[in-house]
Design a protein around this motif. Sequence first.
Motif, PDB file in Angstrom:
ATOM      1  N   HIS A  63      42.238  38.162  27.507  1.00  0.00           N
ATOM      2  CA  HIS A  63      43.408  38.155  26.624  1.00  0.00           C
ATOM      3  C   HIS A  63      44.679  38.621  27.332  1.00  0.00           C
ATOM      4  O   HIS A  63      45.690  38.859  26.675  1.00  0.00           O
ATOM      5  CB  HIS A  63      43.141  39.044  25.405  1.00  0.00           C
ATOM      6  N   ALA A  64      44.627  38.740  28.655  1.00  0.00           N
ATOM      7  CA  ALA A  64      45.834  39.112  29.396  1.00  0.00           C
ATOM      8  C   ALA A  64      46.823  37.959  29.383  1.00  0.00           C
ATOM      9  O   ALA A  64      46.433  36.789  29.281  1.00  0.00           O
ATOM     10  CB  ALA A  64      45.473  39.483  30.828  1.00  0.00           C
ATOM     11  N   PRO A  65      48.128  38.228  29.457  1.00  0.00           N
ATOM     12  CA  PRO A  65      49.115  37.144  29.518  1.00  0.00           C
ATOM     13  C   PRO A  65      48.834  36.201  30.677  1.00  0.00           C
ATOM     14  O   PRO A  65      48.311  36.610  31.717  1.00  0.00           O
ATOM     15  CB  PRO A  65      50.443  37.898  29.710  1.00  0.00           C
ATOM     16  N   ALA A  66      49.196  34.928  30.482  1.00  0.00           N
ATOM     17  CA  ALA A  66      48.839  33.894  31.452  1.00  0.00           C
ATOM     18  C   ALA A  66      49.396  34.188  32.830  1.00  0.00           C
ATOM     19  O   ALA A  66      48.765  33.888  33.836  1.00  0.00           O
ATOM     20  CB  ALA A  66      49.344  32.531  30.959  1.00  0.00           C
ATOM     21  N   GLY A  67      50.578  34.764  32.930  1.00  0.00           N
ATOM     22  CA  GLY A  67      51.179  35.002  34.237  1.00  0.00           C
ATOM     23  C   GLY A  67      50.912  36.374  34.806  1.00  0.00           C
ATOM     24  O   GLY A  67      51.440  36.717  35.860  1.00  0.00           O
ATOM     25  N   ALA A  68      50.098  37.165  34.127  1.00  0.00           N
ATOM     26  CA  ALA A  68      49.860  38.539  34.568  1.00  0.00           C
ATOM     27  C   ALA A  68      48.897  38.565  35.744  1.00  0.00           C
ATOM     28  O   ALA A  68      47.947  37.799  35.808  1.00  0.00           O
ATOM     29  CB  ALA A  68      49.307  39.377  33.416  1.00  0.00           C
ATOM     30  N   ALA A  69      49.177  39.465  36.691  1.00  0.00           N
ATOM     31  CA  ALA A  69      48.290  39.656  37.838  1.00  0.00           C
ATOM     32  C   ALA A  69      47.402  40.864  37.565  1.00  0.00           C
ATOM     33  O   ALA A  69      47.851  41.877  37.036  1.00  0.00           O
ATOM     34  CB  ALA A  69      49.101  39.880  39.110  1.00  0.00           C
ATOM     35  N   SER A  70      46.144  40.735  37.910  1.00  0.00           N
ATOM     36  CA  SER A  70      45.185  41.810  37.716  1.00  0.00           C
ATOM     37  C   SER A  70      44.777  42.386  39.057  1.00  0.00           C
ATOM     38  O   SER A  70      44.553  41.642  40.014  1.00  0.00           O
ATOM     39  CB  SER A  70      43.948  41.289  36.973  1.00  0.00           C
ATOM     40  N   PRO A  71      44.674  43.718  39.163  1.00  0.00           N
ATOM     41  CA  PRO A  71      44.223  44.307  40.430  1.00  0.00           C
ATOM     42  C   PRO A  71      42.801  43.923  40.776  1.00  0.00           C
ATOM     43  O   PRO A  71      42.367  44.103  41.912  1.00  0.00           O
ATOM     44  CB  PRO A  71      44.348  45.823  40.168  1.00  0.00           C
ATOM     45  N   LEU A  72      42.063  43.383  39.807  1.00  0.00           N
ATOM     46  CA  LEU A  72      40.686  42.979  40.060  1.00  0.00           C
ATOM     47  C   LEU A  72      40.579  41.575  40.643  1.00  0.00           C
ATOM     48  O   LEU A  72      39.491  41.170  41.052  1.00  0.00           O
ATOM     49  CB  LEU A  72      39.878  43.040  38.745  1.00  0.00           C
TER      50      LEU A  72
ATOM     51  N   LEU B 294      29.619  34.945  42.430  1.00  0.00           N
ATOM     52  CA  LEU B 294      30.515  35.002  41.276  1.00  0.00           C
ATOM     53  C   LEU B 294      31.965  34.742  41.672  1.00  0.00           C
ATOM     54  O   LEU B 294      32.719  34.146  40.896  1.00  0.00           O
ATOM     55  CB  LEU B 294      30.392  36.356  40.583  1.00  0.00           C
ATOM     56  N   GLY B 295      32.371  35.194  42.867  1.00  0.00           N
ATOM     57  CA  GLY B 295      33.746  34.981  43.312  1.00  0.00           C
ATOM     58  C   GLY B 295      34.102  33.511  43.437  1.00  0.00           C
ATOM     59  O   GLY B 295      35.076  33.044  42.835  1.00  0.00           O
ATOM     60  N   PRO B 296      33.335  32.732  44.221  1.00  0.00           N
ATOM     61  CA  PRO B 296      33.609  31.285  44.289  1.00  0.00           C
ATOM     62  C   PRO B 296      33.528  30.592  42.937  1.00  0.00           C
ATOM     63  O   PRO B 296      34.289  29.664  42.665  1.00  0.00           O
ATOM     64  CB  PRO B 296      32.517  30.780  45.244  1.00  0.00           C
ATOM     65  N   ALA B 297      32.613  31.050  42.079  1.00  0.00           N
ATOM     66  CA  ALA B 297      32.517  30.450  40.745  1.00  0.00           C
ATOM     67  C   ALA B 297      33.776  30.714  39.928  1.00  0.00           C
ATOM     68  O   ALA B 297      34.245  29.846  39.179  1.00  0.00           O
ATOM     69  CB  ALA B 297      31.284  30.990  40.017  1.00  0.00           C
ATOM     70  N   LEU B 298      34.341  31.920  40.077  1.00  0.00           N
ATOM     71  CA  LEU B 298      35.584  32.251  39.375  1.00  0.00           C
ATOM     72  C   LEU B 298      36.717  31.339  39.822  1.00  0.00           C
ATOM     73  O   LEU B 298      37.476  30.808  38.992  1.00  0.00           O
ATOM     74  CB  LEU B 298      35.944  33.707  39.632  1.00  0.00           C
ATOM     75  N   LEU B 299      36.842  31.127  41.134  1.00  0.00           N
ATOM     76  CA  LEU B 299      37.891  30.252  41.650  1.00  0.00           C
ATOM     77  C   LEU B 299      37.680  28.816  41.180  1.00  0.00           C
ATOM     78  O   LEU B 299      38.633  28.131  40.801  1.00  0.00           O
ATOM     79  CB  LEU B 299      37.915  30.320  43.177  1.00  0.00           C
TER      80      LEU B 299
ATOM     81  N   ARG C 124      44.227  31.494  35.878  1.00  0.00           N
ATOM     82  CA  ARG C 124      44.223  32.908  35.548  1.00  0.00           C
ATOM     83  C   ARG C 124      44.236  33.789  36.791  1.00  0.00           C
ATOM     84  O   ARG C 124      44.717  34.909  36.739  1.00  0.00           O
ATOM     85  CB  ARG C 124      42.973  33.238  34.711  1.00  0.00           C
ATOM     86  N   HIS C 125      43.688  33.296  37.889  1.00  0.00           N
ATOM     87  CA  HIS C 125      43.587  34.083  39.111  1.00  0.00           C
ATOM     88  C   HIS C 125      44.935  34.073  39.812  1.00  0.00           C
ATOM     89  O   HIS C 125      45.393  33.040  40.302  1.00  0.00           O
ATOM     90  CB  HIS C 125      42.498  33.502  40.013  1.00  0.00           C
ATOM     91  N   ALA C 126      45.613  35.231  39.860  1.00  0.00           N
ATOM     92  CA  ALA C 126      46.994  35.299  40.324  1.00  0.00           C
ATOM     93  C   ALA C 126      47.184  34.792  41.756  1.00  0.00           C
ATOM     94  O   ALA C 126      48.110  34.019  42.015  1.00  0.00           O
ATOM     95  CB  ALA C 126      47.528  36.728  40.183  1.00  0.00           C
ATOM     96  N   PRO C 127      46.366  35.203  42.741  1.00  0.00           N
ATOM     97  CA  PRO C 127      46.570  34.676  44.101  1.00  0.00           C
ATOM     98  C   PRO C 127      46.413  33.160  44.177  1.00  0.00           C
ATOM     99  O   PRO C 127      47.165  32.494  44.889  1.00  0.00           O
ATOM    100  CB  PRO C 127      45.487  35.393  44.917  1.00  0.00           C
TER     101      PRO C 127
ATOM    102  N   ARG D 259      49.300  30.221  45.173  1.00  0.00           N
ATOM    103  CA  ARG D 259      49.109  29.156  46.157  1.00  0.00           C
ATOM    104  C   ARG D 259      49.463  27.792  45.565  1.00  0.00           C
ATOM    105  O   ARG D 259      50.085  26.965  46.217  1.00  0.00           O
ATOM    106  CB  ARG D 259      47.655  29.149  46.639  1.00  0.00           C
ATOM    107  N   PHE D 260      49.076  27.560  44.319  1.00  0.00           N
ATOM    108  CA  PHE D 260      49.308  26.258  43.700  1.00  0.00           C
ATOM    109  C   PHE D 260      50.751  26.094  43.225  1.00  0.00           C
ATOM    110  O   PHE D 260      51.155  24.977  42.885  1.00  0.00           O
ATOM    111  CB  PHE D 260      48.331  26.041  42.540  1.00  0.00           C
ATOM    112  N   SER D 261      51.516  27.175  43.166  1.00  0.00           N
ATOM    113  CA  SER D 261      52.916  27.037  42.774  1.00  0.00           C
ATOM    114  C   SER D 261      53.719  26.267  43.816  1.00  0.00           C
ATOM    115  O   SER D 261      54.788  25.712  43.502  1.00  0.00           O
ATOM    116  CB  SER D 261      53.534  28.423  42.555  1.00  0.00           C
ATOM    117  N   THR D 262      53.224  26.207  45.052  1.00  0.00           N
ATOM    118  CA  THR D 262      53.917  25.445  46.099  1.00  0.00           C
ATOM    119  C   THR D 262      53.741  23.943  45.923  1.00  0.00           C
ATOM    120  O   THR D 262      54.502  23.163  46.502  1.00  0.00           O
ATOM    121  CB  THR D 262      53.409  25.858  47.486  1.00  0.00           C
TER     122      THR D 262
END
Length: 332
Positions: A169-178, A188-193, A226-229, A233-236
């Motif tokens: 439920h975090a805002p769409a543009g919010a970055a998470s330290p996690l 799980l990491g590759p699955a998240l990406l 959702r994944h900030a990093p 990358r895709f903003s370019t």
Amino acid sequence: MPRSRSVTLDFAARGQLFSHLAAMEKAGVPVAQALLSVALPGRAGAALQALRAQVAGGRDMASAGLHSGLLTPLDSSLLSAAQSSGCLAAVYQRLAERYSYRAQQVAAVKSRLLMPAAVLVLALFIQPLPALVGGQLSIVGYLWGVLWSLLLLGALYGLGRGLYLRRQHAPAGAASPLDGLLANVPILGPALLRRNLRDFFDSLGLMLEAGMPMLDALPKACAVIRHAPLRKRFSTVQLAVQRGQSLAQALVSVDFPGQGLALGLIRTGEASGTLPASLLNYAGVETQKLDSLTEQLATWLPRLLYAGVMLWMAYGLLTGGGFGPRLPADVG
């Protein structure tokens, strides 16, 4: 209007909600009228009332659902893009299918974890028994040890669930330290990406299929990530497309899982004039891979937990004092 607190709504209920909205949208029923025949339990019912009031006041479904707390930011972003492109019924249906399938997966995992969980609770009572029988542990100490272990497990479960819901439920543009930490977790990491990439290409394909221009669709699709990093990358890609590059050319410089397959399908779609279908096909392939991974985890995770609990319980019984023959102290 300030955003209301997010409502915890399980996958099955979300699937039913979007399935109903999809049917009503296909039938041409206005969303304000369609919401009148929806019923949700508990706090979700209050959020539904707020959603009805906002929609009746002229607010669109995407923003009203987000401000009422009933929709997640991802749901809202997809619906906002669908409203702009005119494919609202299709997105309703896709969300309904996605949540219904995830509800089935969660139910399957819970049913398979039931036995290991029961064995774990049993082990918490059995493991200290050797020390209790051998006189090394009092009854009060035994009960406190079991109760403390149960409280610790409950706290860990609550913490994990809270972090998951907060992220959802975090805002769409919010970055998470996690974000960086989760991306480095094996499996799980590759699955998240891949899940974020699937949502990006799926929403982009839907918007292009409905006739939305590429430059208008790209920022909306990026907001779905959702994944900030990864989103950074895709903003370019949008800047590269603005400079005249094709989507495939713009994606060459962006490193992401499954890039080879994605570029192949996108180049084919651009050459044949079927880019939206190619993007949706790629999203479908990624969905199948994610579903396969989820099924494997649902099959093997309970087995591993069950084996771990059994080994821990056996170790406690074999090494604890009180079970097995003991020589008198004067004999040793």
